[in-house]
Scaffold this motif. Structure first.
Motif, PDB file in Angstrom:
ATOM      1  N   PRO A  67     -56.926  14.560   8.104  1.00 40.68           N
ATOM      2  CA  PRO A  67     -56.739  13.467   9.075  1.00 40.68           C
ATOM      3  C   PRO A  67     -56.540  12.104   8.392  1.00 40.68           C
ATOM      4  N   GLY A  70     -53.030  11.973   7.044  1.00 40.48           N
ATOM      5  CA  GLY A  70     -52.067  11.691   8.112  1.00 40.48           C
ATOM      6  C   GLY A  70     -52.039  10.211   8.449  1.00 40.48           C
ATOM      7  N   ALA A  71     -53.221   9.603   8.502  1.00 45.12           N
ATOM      8  CA  ALA A  71     -53.304   8.160   8.772  1.00 45.12           C
ATOM      9  C   ALA A  71     -52.624   7.370   7.652  1.00 45.12           C
ATOM     10  N   TYR A  74     -48.859   7.631   8.056  1.00 43.97           N
ATOM     11  CA  TYR A  74     -48.438   6.749   9.146  1.00 43.97           C
ATOM     12  C   TYR A  74     -48.411   5.292   8.678  1.00 43.97           C
ATOM     13  N   LYS A 126     -50.271   5.469  16.660  1.00 43.10           N
ATOM     14  CA  LYS A 126     -51.070   6.138  15.621  1.00 43.10           C
ATOM     15  C   LYS A 126     -51.618   7.453  16.152  1.00 43.10           C
ATOM     16  N   GLN A 130     -50.750  11.199  14.902  1.00 44.00           N
ATOM     17  CA  GLN A 130     -51.776  12.131  14.421  1.00 44.00           C
ATOM     18  C   GLN A 130     -51.669  13.467  15.144  1.00 44.00           C
ATOM     19  N   ASP A 131     -51.413  13.428  16.454  1.00 51.65           N
ATOM     20  CA  ASP A 131     -51.238  14.663  17.218  1.00 51.65           C
ATOM     21  C   ASP A 131     -50.000  15.414  16.728  1.00 51.65           C
ATOM     22  N   PHE A 133     -48.663  15.105  13.828  1.00 46.60           N
ATOM     23  CA  PHE A 133     -48.946  15.499  12.449  1.00 46.60           C
ATOM     24  C   PHE A 133     -49.672  16.844  12.409  1.00 46.60           C
ATOM     25  N   ASP A 134     -50.634  17.025  13.298  1.00 49.20           N
ATOM     26  CA  ASP A 134     -51.355  18.300  13.376  1.00 49.20           C
ATOM     27  C   ASP A 134     -50.409  19.452  13.730  1.00 49.20           C
TER      28      ASP A 134
END
Length: 147
Positions: A67, A70-71, A74, A126, A130-131, A133-134
């Protein structure tokens, strides 16, 4: 020197160190974004994006750090919005050499990653990233790692 330390930290086996490096990248990226994407700080920081993305895709970063990674992706892309598109193209070309059949699947996965996301640093985008990205990771790991 900071970027070199972050490179070493990202490849560390410790979840705490990797997560801390990703958090640091987010903070530095937010500051670099205020200075514009052509400043020397942004240019050196953006070099971390390719390493970070490859570590994520090859599952060489601790799972608990995903996580934060991913941040970081971004935040880096907010500094230079064309960054992710260029990295996607490089990654697709690199994987195409060994397995051309995965090219359409990678292109689709990267399309999912950026679907409906603006790289402006605002919270709703963001969260959407993230969603996405998952979903991207589940898809990519599903067909790249299984082989």
């Amino acid at each position: 020197m900071v970027v070199s330390a972050l490179r070493v930290g990202l490849t560390a086996v410790s979840c705490d160190v990797s997560t801390l490096c990703c958090d640091t990248i987010v903070g530095l990226s937010n500051k670099a974004r205020t200075l514009g994407d052509d400043n020397p700080y942004a240019l050196s920081l953006l070099t971390l994006a390719e390493l970070l993305l490859m570590l994520i895709i090859k599952m060489e970063i601790p799972p608990d750090s995903i996580p934060a990674a991913g941040a970081a992706i971004y935040a880096l892309t907010c500094v230079k919005p064309a960054l992710l598109e260029g990295l996607a193209r490089q990654l697709i070309e690199a994987f195409a050499i060994n397995d051309p059949a995965n090219v359409p699947r990678l292109e689709e996965a990267f399309g999912v990653l950026t679907n409906g996301v603006l790289f402006d640093g605002l919270r709703p985008h963001k969260l959407r990233f993230q969603d996405n990205f998952d979903k991207f990771l589940a898809s990519v790991h599903g067909f790249l790692i299984v082989k």
